[in-house]
Design an enzyme around this catalytic site. Structure first.
Site, PDB file in Angstrom:
ATOM      1  N   GLU A 120      86.939 -17.644  -2.732  1.00  0.00           N
ATOM      2  CA  GLU A 120      87.439 -18.289  -1.276  1.00  0.00           C
ATOM      3  C   GLU A 120      88.844 -18.832  -1.284  1.00  0.00           C
ATOM      4  O   GLU A 120      89.484 -18.299  -0.247  1.00  0.00           O
ATOM      5  CB  GLU A 120      86.359 -19.549  -0.977  1.00  0.00           C
ATOM      6  CG  GLU A 120      86.831 -20.273   0.516  1.00  0.00           C
ATOM      7  CD  GLU A 120      86.059 -21.341   0.836  1.00  0.00           C
ATOM      8  OE1 GLU A 120      85.022 -21.768  -0.064  1.00  0.00           O
ATOM      9  OE2 GLU A 120      86.369 -22.110   1.677  1.00  0.00           O
ATOM     10  N   GLU A 130      79.930 -31.645   6.506  1.00  0.00           N
ATOM     11  CA  GLU A 130      80.215 -30.712   7.381  1.00  0.00           C
ATOM     12  C   GLU A 130      79.347 -30.333   8.310  1.00  0.00           C
ATOM     13  O   GLU A 130      79.004 -29.347   8.575  1.00  0.00           O
ATOM     14  CB  GLU A 130      80.835 -29.586   6.190  1.00  0.00           C
ATOM     15  CG  GLU A 130      81.929 -29.903   5.593  1.00  0.00           C
ATOM     16  CD  GLU A 130      82.387 -28.570   4.646  1.00  0.00           C
ATOM     17  OE1 GLU A 130      81.588 -27.878   4.378  1.00  0.00           O
ATOM     18  OE2 GLU A 130      83.760 -28.776   4.079  1.00  0.00           O
ATOM     19  N   ASP A 142      87.651 -29.212  -3.458  1.00  0.00           N
ATOM     20  CA  ASP A 142      86.607 -28.078  -3.008  1.00  0.00           C
ATOM     21  C   ASP A 142      87.304 -26.698  -3.551  1.00  0.00           C
ATOM     22  O   ASP A 142      87.905 -25.979  -2.948  1.00  0.00           O
ATOM     23  CB  ASP A 142      86.941 -28.046  -1.483  1.00  0.00           C
ATOM     24  CG  ASP A 142      85.821 -26.998  -0.818  1.00  0.00           C
ATOM     25  OD1 ASP A 142      84.927 -26.525  -1.712  1.00  0.00           O
ATOM     26  OD2 ASP A 142      85.905 -26.480   0.304  1.00  0.00           O
ATOM     27  N   LYS A 152      72.426 -29.573   1.198  1.00  0.00           N
ATOM     28  CA  LYS A 152      73.784 -30.062   1.390  1.00  0.00           C
ATOM     29  C   LYS A 152      73.239 -31.117   2.585  1.00  0.00           C
ATOM     30  O   LYS A 152      72.917 -30.684   3.553  1.00  0.00           O
ATOM     31  CB  LYS A 152      74.662 -28.943   2.158  1.00  0.00           C
ATOM     32  CG  LYS A 152      75.945 -29.395   2.697  1.00  0.00           C
ATOM     33  CD  LYS A 152      76.734 -28.228   2.906  1.00  0.00           C
ATOM     34  CE  LYS A 152      78.028 -28.469   3.589  1.00  0.00           C
ATOM     35  NZ  LYS A 152      78.963 -27.329   4.031  1.00  0.00           N
ATOM     36  N   ASN A 210      74.688 -24.157   4.167  1.00  0.00           N
ATOM     37  CA  ASN A 210      74.615 -24.507   5.766  1.00  0.00           C
ATOM     38  C   ASN A 210      73.334 -23.559   6.193  1.00  0.00           C
ATOM     39  O   ASN A 210      73.502 -22.716   6.770  1.00  0.00           O
ATOM     40  CB  ASN A 210      75.979 -24.010   6.343  1.00  0.00           C
ATOM     41  CG  ASN A 210      77.152 -24.654   5.851  1.00  0.00           C
ATOM     42  OD1 ASN A 210      77.079 -26.085   5.520  1.00  0.00           O
ATOM     43  ND2 ASN A 210      78.200 -24.025   5.759  1.00  0.00           N
TER      44      ASN A 210
HETATM   45  C1  GCV Z   1      79.153 -23.500   2.671  1.00  0.00           C
HETATM   46  C2  GCV Z   1      83.942 -25.523   1.776  1.00  0.00           C
HETATM   47  C3  GCV Z   1      83.605 -24.162   2.234  1.00  0.00           C
HETATM   48  C4  GCV Z   1      82.632 -23.866   3.220  1.00  0.00           C
HETATM   49  C5  GCV Z   1      81.380 -24.482   2.485  1.00  0.00           C
HETATM   50  C6  GCV Z   1      81.528 -25.834   1.898  1.00  0.00           C
HETATM   51  C7  GCV Z   1      80.602 -26.108   0.954  1.00  0.00           C
HETATM   52  O1  GCV Z   1      84.200 -26.524   2.702  1.00  0.00           O
HETATM   53  O2  GCV Z   1      84.813 -23.823   3.071  1.00  0.00           O
HETATM   54  O3  GCV Z   1      82.381 -22.640   3.529  1.00  0.00           O
HETATM   55  O4  GCV Z   1      79.960 -24.293   3.100  1.00  0.00           O
HETATM   56  O5  GCV Z   1      82.799 -25.739   0.929  1.00  0.00           O
HETATM   57  O6  GCV Z   1      80.394 -26.094  -0.321  1.00  0.00           O
HETATM   58  O7  GCV Z   1      79.397 -26.820   1.582  1.00  0.00           O
END
Ligand code: GCV
Length: 702
Positions: A416, A314, A388, A310, A233
């Site tokens: 995570e 999202e 995920d 990316k 991100n």
């Molecule tokens: C970096 C999941 C995580 C996000 C992450 C995303 C991704 O959704 O919760 O924090 O973002 O994966 O891999 O891009």
């Protein structure tokens, strides 16, 4: 004089106590698996002292300085005495370290043909008798290979292996072995549970943290050869002159250790920091901007690795804004990096559910039609599973479905969804399950590992990435045992065929102790810890029941106000009729994205393995499993089994009191207590919630 005597005796007593418990003085985990404590068994020590008397080095590049430094540090620590560095063999026990090209001694000891076939990062370690001298040679084509060989040699001693008849030849199975940092430029870390980012952007480039070198040493010791410094991100600022200079200072520290730096880039950077009005990948000015940017980066960082992207996921922008495809975007970047040999890693983590209502199917539907359309230096970087990083997922069906595109595996080292830095969960078994899965893409025996290492489809490039769990915590990873996941990632990236047990044993010996009374209980704890986590969080194929946002605890009743696919209820679909996501032919038909016979096996609840049952099927609560037990009873058993395993881990750990240094012992003890409490919460919350449906359901027809 007499009065003084008792004090002397007391002092002597405490000196003796201090001496014998010296090994147990508090440690803080900073040294990771590179502790290099002195060997305590006299016999073993004399074996090593006999086989290591001098280090013969004739080269002086930066990498060779690193080799020399590490060998001196490691050997003096392990052997408890300085080992001199010399330029020619003068006695038995010489360790000859060098490349074929630069070292005349290596040339005398190793035939050119032996090294020719092995490639740039490979090495050999061999015991030889030369001019009546007993020597060990660590040789490679490139300095980097020698560095890996030196770490291997140290590992042999750290894990107490004999040195007399060495005949080792090593070659990495996967070329690009990267960490992905989800570190933001403000010092925070997305999904980081070990403090702040280790990259001190505000102090760079002027002040270079000493920790960067230890980071490089640790990574080189397990063969990691690249690091993406910032979050996927991404922020456009990473591509500004200031940040390029800062990154160059980091790159200078990592370079001698064979580690290249990479950036995550934001697709709209040409607009945000370049003053353009578009980021359309087919626009000439945009292409030119990226070319200029690449030139600027390579001026400061000549060995820069490339870009991770990316896109259109999202909230991150992508070429789709301009009606262009992932391939258009990736190829434009590849063209900009081409003159310098840089790589593009384009992520397949996309789930636009306007494409399909089942999130698990989306990436496949978007990417498979693009197979063959990516430039040759583009990887499609793909998470291990289709959702995920859940505690357990079947492998991502993209592995085996894009033969013309090199797929880079993306694992998550940071925990995570697996208890963050509070739970002891050894993830190597999870990664092995995925790597060893048969995709059946080219008939039986086409493993995911072979798709990733390029052999399945004869790709010339291959790669694997792990989302880093590293932060500023003194022990780097928060939980002392999360270090094992960093270690295991590197070792599996080098050689996916290693077993998780073998990796765990190496790590335990180096990180904790070579005493079998310590190794065995820790092996036991680690071996079942992942399955236990699956059991107390998401057994039998359940997934994404985690609390919204932080993803730590259970929240099976969570319903997102705007997005169905961000709700727990979307994934488990529990109601009076049963539980599970129907991805069979009768449901979303996600099974069709897998090759036969998997498609057929997973399509029927009768043949689908229990571990994936509720991933692929929605079944009544009293559905009878093969064992004769109902689904609901089995679910209860799994949740309890998971909690019981944490109790077992606590017992095993308690048995180590006095055998482990008190600092690390207490830290792990406290975290296990938390884990036990939280595992119980997972069990109770989920069973209470599901019980509302399960225990009121009508009986299913016989
Ligand atoms: C970096 C999941 C995580 C996000 C992450 C995303 C991704 O959704 O919760 O924090 O973002 O994966 O891999 O891009």
């Amino acid at each position: 004089m007499n009065l003084f005597r008792p004090y002397c005796i007391q002092l002597l007593f405490w000196i003796i106590v201090w001496f014998f418990t010296g090994a147990l003085r508090a440690e803080d985990g900073y040294q990771l698996w590179l502790r290099y404590n002195k060997i305590s068994q006299p016999k073993l020590l004399s074996h090593y002292r006999e086989h290591i008397t001098e280090i013969v080095i004739q080269e002086s590049s930066q990498t060779f300085q690193a080799v020399q430094e590490e060998l001196r540090k490691g050997l003096s620590g392990l052997l408890g005495k300085e080992i001199p560095v010399v330029s020619s063999v003068s006695q038995d026990g010489a360790i000859v370290v060098g490349t074929l090209e630069q070292s005349s001694v290596v040339r005398k000891l190793v035939g050119a043909s032996e090294l020719e076939s092995v490639g740039a990062e490979s090495y050999i370690i061999r015991s030889l008798c030369w001019n009546n001298r007993m020597v060990t040679v660590i040789a490679a084509n490139q300095p980097k290979g020698v560095l890996y060989g030196a770490f291997h040699f140290l590992r042999l001693i750290q894990t107490q292996q004999p040195l007399d008849k060495l005949s080792i030849q090593q070659k990495p199975q996967i070329q690009k072995r990267l960490l992905n940092h989800w570190d933001n430029l403000d010092g925070s870390v997305e999904r980081g549970y070990a403090g702040k980012s280790i990259w001190k952007w505000e102090n760079l480039p002027g002040k270079v943290d000493t920790r960067y070198k230890d980071y490089a040493r640790a990574n080189a010791s397990i063969g990691i050869n690249g690091t993406v410094l910032n979050n996927v991100n991404s922020q456009a600022e990473i591509l500004t002159k200031d940040y390029i200079e800062k990154a160059a200072a980091i790159a200078n520290v990592l370079r001698p250790y064979g580690i290249q730096v990479y950036f995550s880039i934001k697709f709209t950077s040409p607009m945000e920091i370049g003053g353009l009005t578009t980021a359309d990948p087919l626009n000439m000015s945009v292409c030119q901007w990226w070319k200029e940017k690449a030139r600027e980066i390579y001026q400061d960082i000549p060995d820069f690795g490339g870009f991770l992207v990316k896109a259109y996921s999202e909230g991150q922008p992508g070429p789709q804004i301009y009606g262009r495809s992932h391939a258009d975007g990736a190829n434009m970047l590849a063209e900009a990096l081409k003159p310098y040999g840089g790589t593009v890693m384009w992520r397949s983590f996309v789930y636009d559910i306007s494409i399909d209502k089942d999130r698990a199917k989306c990436a496949y539907l978007e990417f498979v039609p693009l197979d063959g359309k990516f430039a040759s230096s583009v990887f499609v970087q793909t998470k291990n599973g289709p959702i995920d990083f859940q505690p357990r997922e079947p492998f991502n069906p993209l592995f085996g479905a894009m033969p013309k595109t090199p797929l880079m595996m993306e694992f998550q080292i940071t925990q995570e969804y697996t208890g963050q830095s509070k739970h002891l969960v050894y993830l190597a078994p999870q990664w092995k399950e995925v790597l060893d899965s048969d995709t059946y893409a080219n008939g039986p025996g086409t493993l995911v590992a072979e798709v990733v290492d390029g052999t399945a489809d004869k790709h010339t490039i291959s790669g694997i990435a792990g989302v880093s769990g590293i932060g500023t915590d003194r022990n780097w990873t928060g939980h002392h045992f999360s270090q094992a996941n960093w270690y295991a990632f590197g070792r599996l990236a080098w050689d996916p065929s290693l077993s998780s047990e073998q990796i765990a044993e190496e790590w335990i010996r180096m990180t904790w102790s070579n005493d079998p009374q310590v190794i065995n209980p820790i092996q036991k704890m680690m071996a079942g810890s992942w399955e236990a986590c699956v059991d107390y969080m998401t057994p039998m194929g359940l997934h994404h029941l985690m609390a919204e946002g932080h993803h730590y605890g259970p929240q099976p009743d969570y319903v997102h106000p705007g997005r169905n696919d961000w709700s727990s209820t979307y994934y488990h679909k529990a109601d009076a009729n049963g539980i599970g996501f129907d991805r069979s032919e009768k449901g979303s038909n996600a099974v069709s994205q897998y090759h036969q016979p998997l498609r057929q096996i997973w399509n029927s609840p009768k043949t689908c393995p229990e571990k994936y049952l509720l991933w692929f099927h929605h079944l009544p609560w009293d559905y009878p499993l093969a064992s004769g037990i109902t689904l609901w009873d089995r679910l209860n058993m799994h949740y309890q089994k998971g909690v019981n395993y944490v109790t077992l881990m606590q017992k095993e750990w308690d048995s180590l009191q006095g055998k482990i240094d008190p600092g690390r012992f207490e830290d792990v003890e406290n975290r296990l207590e938390m884990q036990h409490e939280n595992a119980g919460e997972w069990r109770d919350t989920c069973l209470k919630y599901f019980g509302r449906f399960a225990e009121t359901q009508e009986q299913c027809e016989p």
